[in-house]
Design a protein around this motif. Sequence first.
Motif, PDB file in Angstrom:
ATOM      1  N   ILE A 187       0.622  -1.229  -0.249  1.00 36.91           N
ATOM      2  CA  ILE A 187       0.126  -0.309  -0.441  1.00 36.91           C
ATOM      3  C   ILE A 187       1.342   0.723  -0.403  1.00 36.91           C
ATOM      4  CG2 ILE A 187      -1.371   1.032   1.217  1.00 36.91           C
ATOM      5  CD1 ILE A 187      -2.856  -1.365   2.194  1.00 36.91           C
ATOM      6  N   GLU A 188       2.143   1.230   0.836  1.00 32.80           N
ATOM      7  CA  GLU A 188       2.803   2.361   1.132  1.00 32.80           C
ATOM      8  C   GLU A 188       3.583   2.534  -0.725  1.00 32.80           C
ATOM      9  OE1 GLU A 188       4.953   5.512   2.619  1.00 32.80           O
ATOM     10  OE2 GLU A 188       2.901   4.682   3.353  1.00 32.80           O
ATOM     11  N   GLN A 189       4.028   1.446  -0.839  1.00 29.88           N
ATOM     12  CA  GLN A 189       5.226   1.992  -2.008  1.00 29.88           C
ATOM     13  C   GLN A 189       3.096   1.991  -3.428  1.00 29.88           C
ATOM     14  OE1 GLN A 189       7.943   1.312  -3.088  1.00 29.88           O
ATOM     15  NE2 GLN A 189       7.649   2.381  -4.689  1.00 29.88           N
ATOM     16  N   ALA A 190       2.777   1.578  -3.298  1.00 28.49           N
ATOM     17  CA  ALA A 190       1.831   2.215  -4.492  1.00 28.49           C
ATOM     18  C   ALA A 190       1.325   4.093  -4.731  1.00 28.49           C
ATOM     19  CB  ALA A 190       0.045   0.876  -4.487  1.00 28.49           C
ATOM     20  N   TYR A 191       1.333   4.096  -2.688  1.00 28.48           N
ATOM     21  CA  TYR A 191       1.048   5.184  -2.914  1.00 28.48           C
ATOM     22  C   TYR A 191       2.360   6.212  -3.590  1.00 28.48           C
ATOM     23  CZ  TYR A 191       0.109   9.606  -0.333  1.00 28.48           C
ATOM     24  OH  TYR A 191       0.341  10.637   0.426  1.00 28.48           O
ATOM     25  N   ARG A 192       3.156   6.026  -2.781  1.00 33.07           N
ATOM     26  CA  ARG A 192       4.259   6.931  -3.133  1.00 33.07           C
ATOM     27  C   ARG A 192       4.436   6.657  -4.688  1.00 33.07           C
ATOM     28  NH1 ARG A 192       7.396   8.613   0.725  1.00 33.07           N
ATOM     29  NH2 ARG A 192       7.185   8.251   2.423  1.00 33.07           N
ATOM     30  N   THR A 193       4.056   5.885  -5.281  1.00 39.68           N
ATOM     31  CA  THR A 193       4.186   5.487  -6.709  1.00 39.68           C
ATOM     32  C   THR A 193       2.592   6.379  -7.869  1.00 39.68           C
ATOM     33  OG1 THR A 193       5.081   3.511  -6.636  1.00 39.68           O
ATOM     34  CG2 THR A 193       4.493   4.054  -8.832  1.00 39.68           C
ATOM     35  N   VAL A 194       2.363   5.982  -7.031  1.00 37.94           N
ATOM     36  CA  VAL A 194       0.745   7.138  -7.861  1.00 37.94           C
ATOM     37  C   VAL A 194       1.203   8.512  -7.099  1.00 37.94           C
ATOM     38  CG1 VAL A 194      -1.673   7.731  -7.481  1.00 37.94           C
ATOM     39  CG2 VAL A 194      -0.877   4.854  -7.343  1.00 37.94           C
ATOM     40  N   ARG A 195       1.055   8.627  -6.090  1.00 36.49           N
ATOM     41  CA  ARG A 195       2.049  10.059  -5.934  1.00 36.49           C
ATOM     42  C   ARG A 195       2.575  11.353  -7.005  1.00 36.49           C
ATOM     43  NH1 ARG A 195      -1.073  14.586  -3.989  1.00 36.49           N
ATOM     44  NH2 ARG A 195       0.663  16.049  -3.116  1.00 36.49           N
ATOM     45  N   ARG A 196       3.537  10.224  -7.415  1.00 34.71           N
ATOM     46  CA  ARG A 196       5.263  11.042  -7.967  1.00 34.71           C
ATOM     47  C   ARG A 196       4.109  10.626  -8.687  1.00 34.71           C
ATOM     48  NH1 ARG A 196      10.423   7.383  -6.160  1.00 34.71           N
ATOM     49  NH2 ARG A 196      10.445   8.304  -4.653  1.00 34.71           N
ATOM     50  N   GLU A 197       3.780  10.086  -9.981  1.00 39.08           N
ATOM     51  CA  GLU A 197       2.984  10.422 -11.260  1.00 39.08           C
ATOM     52  C   GLU A 197       2.166  11.767 -11.049  1.00 39.08           C
ATOM     53  OE1 GLU A 197       0.715   6.278 -11.991  1.00 39.08           O
ATOM     54  OE2 GLU A 197       2.779   5.921 -11.906  1.00 39.08           O
ATOM     55  N   ASN A 198       1.293  11.707 -10.113  1.00 39.71           N
ATOM     56  CA  ASN A 198      -0.056  12.589  -9.711  1.00 39.71           C
ATOM     57  C   ASN A 198       0.774  13.928  -9.711  1.00 39.71           C
ATOM     58  OD1 ASN A 198      -1.523  10.590 -10.224  1.00 39.71           O
ATOM     59  ND2 ASN A 198      -2.150  10.700  -8.221  1.00 39.71           N
ATOM     60  N   VAL A 199       1.614  13.661  -9.116  1.00 40.33           N
ATOM     61  CA  VAL A 199       2.449  15.533  -9.015  1.00 40.33           C
ATOM     62  C   VAL A 199       3.861  15.730 -10.440  1.00 40.33           C
ATOM     63  CG1 VAL A 199       2.179  15.831  -6.189  1.00 40.33           C
ATOM     64  CG2 VAL A 199       4.002  14.266  -7.116  1.00 40.33           C
ATOM     65  N   ALA A 200       4.470  15.179 -10.428  1.00 39.95           N
ATOM     66  CA  ALA A 200       4.934  14.793 -11.862  1.00 39.95           C
ATOM     67  C   ALA A 200       5.420  16.284 -12.869  1.00 39.95           C
ATOM     68  CB  ALA A 200       5.702  13.905 -12.479  1.00 39.95           C
ATOM     69  N   ARG A 201       3.804  16.147 -13.252  1.00 41.64           N
ATOM     70  CA  ARG A 201       3.587  17.331 -14.167  1.00 41.64           C
ATOM     71  C   ARG A 201       3.359  18.289 -13.587  1.00 41.64           C
ATOM     72  NH1 ARG A 201      -1.341  15.886 -16.587  1.00 41.64           N
ATOM     73  NH2 ARG A 201      -2.148  17.401 -15.585  1.00 41.64           N
ATOM     74  N   TYR A 202       3.154  18.958 -12.282  1.00 39.23           N
ATOM     75  CA  TYR A 202       2.969  20.212 -12.095  1.00 39.23           C
ATOM     76  C   TYR A 202       4.323  20.620 -11.142  1.00 39.23           C
ATOM     77  CZ  TYR A 202       2.393  22.752  -7.519  1.00 39.23           C
ATOM     78  OH  TYR A 202       2.592  24.773  -6.598  1.00 39.23           O
ATOM     79  N   LEU A 203       5.268  19.350 -10.731  1.00 33.08           N
ATOM     80  CA  LEU A 203       6.237  20.073  -9.928  1.00 33.08           C
ATOM     81  C   LEU A 203       7.272  20.300 -10.939  1.00 33.08           C
ATOM     82  CD1 LEU A 203       7.614  17.406  -7.519  1.00 33.08           C
ATOM     83  CD2 LEU A 203       7.004  19.734  -7.422  1.00 33.08           C
ATOM     84  N   THR A 204       7.248  19.747 -12.668  1.00 31.08           N
ATOM     85  CA  THR A 204       7.893  19.751 -13.965  1.00 31.08           C
ATOM     86  C   THR A 204       8.052  21.199 -13.798  1.00 31.08           C
ATOM     87  OG1 THR A 204       8.461  17.969 -13.779  1.00 31.08           O
ATOM     88  CG2 THR A 204       8.311  19.090 -16.039  1.00 31.08           C
ATOM     89  N   ALA A 205       6.443  21.811 -14.258  1.00 32.40           N
ATOM     90  CA  ALA A 205       6.170  23.320 -14.530  1.00 32.40           C
ATOM     91  C   ALA A 205       6.629  23.918 -13.526  1.00 32.40           C
ATOM     92  CB  ALA A 205       4.589  23.092 -15.013  1.00 32.40           C
ATOM     93  N   ARG A 206       6.293  23.781 -12.250  1.00 36.20           N
ATOM     94  CA  ARG A 206       6.884  24.818 -11.761  1.00 36.20           C
ATOM     95  C   ARG A 206       8.879  24.611 -11.514  1.00 36.20           C
ATOM     96  NH1 ARG A 206       4.279  26.788  -7.500  1.00 36.20           N
ATOM     97  NH2 ARG A 206       5.594  27.579  -6.723  1.00 36.20           N
ATOM     98  N   LEU A 207       8.880  23.858 -11.279  1.00 32.71           N
ATOM     99  CA  LEU A 207      10.474  23.791 -11.058  1.00 32.71           C
ATOM    100  C   LEU A 207      11.200  24.379 -12.941  1.00 32.71           C
ATOM    101  CD1 LEU A 207      11.600  20.015  -9.470  1.00 32.71           C
ATOM    102  CD2 LEU A 207      11.997  22.169  -9.008  1.00 32.71           C
ATOM    103  N   ASN A 208      10.537  24.367 -14.095  1.00 30.37           N
ATOM    104  CA  ASN A 208      11.273  24.989 -15.383  1.00 30.37           C
ATOM    105  C   ASN A 208      11.113  26.471 -14.594  1.00 30.37           C
ATOM    106  OD1 ASN A 208      12.263  22.740 -16.032  1.00 30.37           O
ATOM    107  ND2 ASN A 208      10.060  22.095 -16.957  1.00 30.37           N
TER     108      ASN A 208
END
Length: 190
Positions: free
Chosen positions: A90-111
């Motif tokens: 559950i923890e691993q799935a949660y972290r994986t899904v969370r990373r996928e969900n925030v990746a686009r947002y983080l990329t835009a914010r960091l760029n």
Amino acid sequence: MPERNIEFGKYGARGLKGHEAVARQLDDLAGYIATPVSARRGLQARLHYLTRTTHARQAARAAGLTVTDRTLRAWQAGTRSPTRKNLERIEQAYRTVRRENVARYLTARLNRDGRGTRVEIHPINQSQVDRPRQRAVELRHLNVRNWDRIVSAWTAGDDRQLDEAWVDQVIDLGSQWGQYEYVTNIGFAA
């Protein structure tokens, strides 16, 4: 150009690989649930995150949470508790899904539309190294303009790709980039 460190810590220096520090900082920015999965509240929050939509359930299954819907409902209702192995899943799935969900947002914010993000690179801890063997390293600043490869490697959990993507950015420090392959900390904000 300097080569990579082969025997890091041989003389007592302490630190971690730069890409590991970047991954740790990206994990902090992802905003994971603070309550541990072993606590009832933490488990419920993760299960809600992983099952609230059809897309979330599909992503959780793809990330390795392959229990039946009946079992998930029982965990959510509190009539059954997951085993230690399932808590880890559950923890691993949660972290994986969370990373996928925030990746686009983080990329835009960091760029930041090509302006990039200023990164502080704190050098290795040389307090245990004999004086004649210590390097003269100092806090360095670097403006990383393209975070796409870094964030996508972090999202995939691919350490080798993350290391290569980070080294491609650190090379901008010039001929001293090898001194910052290992660091104490790397700081940036989105």
